[in-house]
Motif scaffolding. Structure first.
Motif, PDB file in Angstrom:
ATOM      1  N   LEU A  79      15.790 109.937  24.296  1.00 24.90           N
ATOM      2  CA  LEU A  79      14.398 109.197  24.097  1.00 24.90           C
ATOM      3  C   LEU A  79      14.404 108.045  25.312  1.00 24.90           C
ATOM      4  N   ARG A  80      12.923 108.037  25.460  1.00 26.08           N
ATOM      5  CA  ARG A  80      12.615 106.972  26.523  1.00 26.08           C
ATOM      6  C   ARG A  80      11.922 105.610  25.938  1.00 26.08           C
ATOM      7  N   VAL A  93      13.981 114.629  25.291  1.00 16.76           N
ATOM      8  CA  VAL A  93      14.404 115.837  24.964  1.00 16.76           C
ATOM      9  C   VAL A  93      14.363 116.066  23.444  1.00 16.76           C
ATOM     10  N   THR A  94      13.797 117.049  22.969  1.00 21.15           N
ATOM     11  CA  THR A  94      13.645 116.984  21.482  1.00 21.15           C
ATOM     12  C   THR A  94      14.895 117.812  20.949  1.00 21.15           C
ATOM     13  N   GLY A 111      16.608 116.467  40.640  1.00 25.54           N
ATOM     14  CA  GLY A 111      15.778 115.834  39.890  1.00 25.54           C
ATOM     15  C   GLY A 111      15.846 116.411  38.263  1.00 25.54           C
ATOM     16  N   ASN A 112      16.672 117.234  37.998  1.00 22.54           N
ATOM     17  CA  ASN A 112      16.761 117.881  36.590  1.00 22.54           C
ATOM     18  C   ASN A 112      17.772 116.906  35.672  1.00 22.54           C
ATOM     19  N   ALA A 129      11.211 116.252  34.980  1.00 21.23           N
ATOM     20  CA  ALA A 129       9.498 115.576  34.872  1.00 21.23           C
ATOM     21  C   ALA A 129       9.029 115.862  33.370  1.00 21.23           C
ATOM     22  N   SER A 130       9.414 116.990  32.669  1.00 23.09           N
ATOM     23  CA  SER A 130       8.822 117.017  31.283  1.00 23.09           C
ATOM     24  C   SER A 130       9.842 117.075  30.430  1.00 23.09           C
ATOM     25  N   GLY A 131      11.075 117.502  30.290  1.00 21.03           N
ATOM     26  CA  GLY A 131      11.999 117.542  29.599  1.00 21.03           C
ATOM     27  C   GLY A 131      12.119 118.847  28.666  1.00 21.03           C
TER      28      GLY A 131
END
Length: 177
Positions: A79-80, A93-94, A111-112, A129-131
């Motif tokens: 979660l962010r 991340v789901t 960056g991952n 960047a996107s999760g």
């Protein structure tokens, strides 16, 4: 700490925030607590119980995007939260079948995001960047892995609690070294 520890319960991960204060994942009450970074005094509950679905927070990462990334171990999410006020932003991340029990995470030199799954004994890689799930990264005989970090040489180090081991993987392709 000196004085009150707030409602600290089953503390796990910790990180210093951009404000110089210390943040602690309080897994037993699904929150993140903030302490004065100089004298250790309890300041407040930075992320309240269960905010955004937080369930057994373990690892914390402040990133220069102004966000605090928190692993939510019992529902397999990252979660962010806003790094300034602790408000829930989104699920980065789901919950998916690749990750089971995220116990630690680190952003790699590329960056991952690399997340270690305590219950399925693997390291999983996500787009930083996107999760988005990029796939399984490392699995060699991991037995309840708890922590991971990139070494100065670029390799990925993973500690396993039940395996009493520290293993090294190629930081680019995940091959066991």
């Amino acid at each position: 700490t000196n004085g009150s520890t707030g409602q600290l319960s089953l503390p796990h991960g910790l990180a210093f925030g951009p404000d110089g204060n210390l943040y602690v994942a309080s897994a037993g009450n699904d929150s993140v607590l903030r302490f004065n970074g100089t004298n250790g005094l309890f300041l407040d509950t930075f992320i309240t119980n269960g905010s955004g679905g937080l369930d057994y927070p373990v690892a914390l990462i402040f990133r220069d995007d102004g966000l605090l990334y928190v692993s939510s171990q019992l529902n397999n999410r990252v979660l962010r939260f806003n790094a300034t006020n602790g408000s829930f932003v989104d699920t980065f991340v789901t919950n998916n079948s690749a990750l089971d029990g995220p116990s630690d995470m680190v952003f790699g030199p590329n960056g991952n995001l690399y997340v270690v799954g305590r219950f399925n004994n693997r390291v999983v890689r996500y787009d930083g960047a996107s999760g988005a799930l990029l796939g399984e990264f490392a699995t060699n005989n991991l037995a309840q892995p708890f922590g991971l970090r990139f070494a100065p040489d670029g390799s990925l180090l993973v500690v396993s609690g039940n395996g009493n081991s520290l293993q090294r993987f190629n930081g680019t392709n995940g091959a066991f070294l």
